[in-house]
Scaffold this motif. Structure first.
Motif, short mmCIF file in Angstrom:
data_model
loop_
_atom_site.label_atom_id
_atom_site.label_comp_id
_atom_site.label_asym_id
_atom_site.label_seq_id
_atom_site.Cartn_x
_atom_site.Cartn_y
_atom_site.Cartn_z
N SER A 9 37.75 39.57 46.78
CA SER A 9 38.38 40.57 45.93
C SER A 9 38.97 41.70 46.75
CB SER A 9 37.36 41.12 44.93
OG SER A 9 37.89 42.18 44.19
N LYS A 38 37.94 31.97 39.04
CA LYS A 38 36.89 31.15 39.65
C LYS A 38 36.14 30.31 38.62
CE LYS A 38 32.53 32.28 41.62
NZ LYS A 38 31.61 32.09 40.73
N ASN A 39 35.98 30.85 37.43
CA ASN A 39 35.21 30.17 36.39
C ASN A 39 36.06 29.32 35.45
OD1 ASN A 39 32.62 31.14 37.15
ND2 ASN A 39 33.19 33.13 36.32
N ASN A 87 33.06 39.30 46.11
CA ASN A 87 33.36 40.70 46.42
C ASN A 87 34.27 40.81 47.64
OD1 ASN A 87 31.94 42.03 44.37
ND2 ASN A 87 30.02 41.84 45.49
N HIS A 111 38.61 30.01 33.59
CA HIS A 111 38.98 30.59 32.31
C HIS A 111 40.40 31.14 32.31
CE1 HIS A 111 35.01 29.91 30.88
NE2 HIS A 111 34.44 30.83 31.61
N SER A 170 36.99 36.56 39.00
CA SER A 170 35.91 35.82 38.35
C SER A 170 36.45 34.91 37.25
CB SER A 170 34.89 36.79 37.77
OG SER A 170 33.82 36.10 37.19
N ILE A 171 37.42 35.40 36.49
CA ILE A 171 38.07 34.58 35.44
C ILE A 171 38.70 33.35 36.07
CG2 ILE A 171 40.03 34.53 33.85
CD1 ILE A 171 39.31 37.47 33.17
N THR A 199 41.11 42.58 41.15
CA THR A 199 39.85 43.04 40.57
C THR A 199 38.84 41.91 40.55
OG1 THR A 199 40.42 42.50 38.29
CG2 THR A 199 41.03 44.71 39.08
N LEU A 200 37.60 42.28 40.66
CA LEU A 200 36.51 41.31 40.63
C LEU A 200 36.52 40.54 39.31
CD1 LEU A 200 34.22 40.43 42.45
CD2 LEU A 200 32.78 42.16 41.40
N ALA A 201 36.82 41.23 38.22
CA ALA A 201 36.86 40.58 36.90
C ALA A 201 37.93 39.50 36.85
CB ALA A 201 37.09 41.63 35.82
N ASN A 202 39.14 39.80 37.34
CA ASN A 202 40.22 38.81 37.30
C ASN A 202 39.95 37.64 38.22
OD1 ASN A 202 41.78 40.09 35.38
ND2 ASN A 202 42.94 41.25 36.87
#
Length: 72
Positions: free
Chosen positions: A22, A36-37, A19, A39, A33-34, A28-31
């Motif tokens: 971000s 970081k993981n 957070n 993906h 996270s993608i 965005t947190l979603a992007n």
């Protein structure tokens, strides 16, 4: 994929949450996270630059090349 994203490792060393990163990087947190993981298919240099600035690190701290095992 032979490119591994070690964003979580660098964030842990800096004691920074997803957070917080971000907000600092304005992604965005979603992007984030993608990415970081592991993906993400690509990352913009401007995004990489902003992450490195926020985490006070080099791109090589975040991205690592790990060759895939070849089947013989």
């Amino acid at each position: 994929m032979p490119i591994v994203v070690n964003l979580d490792v660098v964030m842990a060393k800096r004691k920074m949450s997803l957070n917080e990163l971000s907000q600092r990087v304005d992604i965005t947190l979603a992007n984030l996270s993608i990415l970081k993981n592991n993906h993400a298919k690509a990352v913009r240099f401007t995004t990489l630059e902003a992450i490195c600035r926020a985490l006070d690190c080099q791109p090589g701290d975040i991205l690592e090349y790990v060759p895939e095992e070849t089947t013989k």
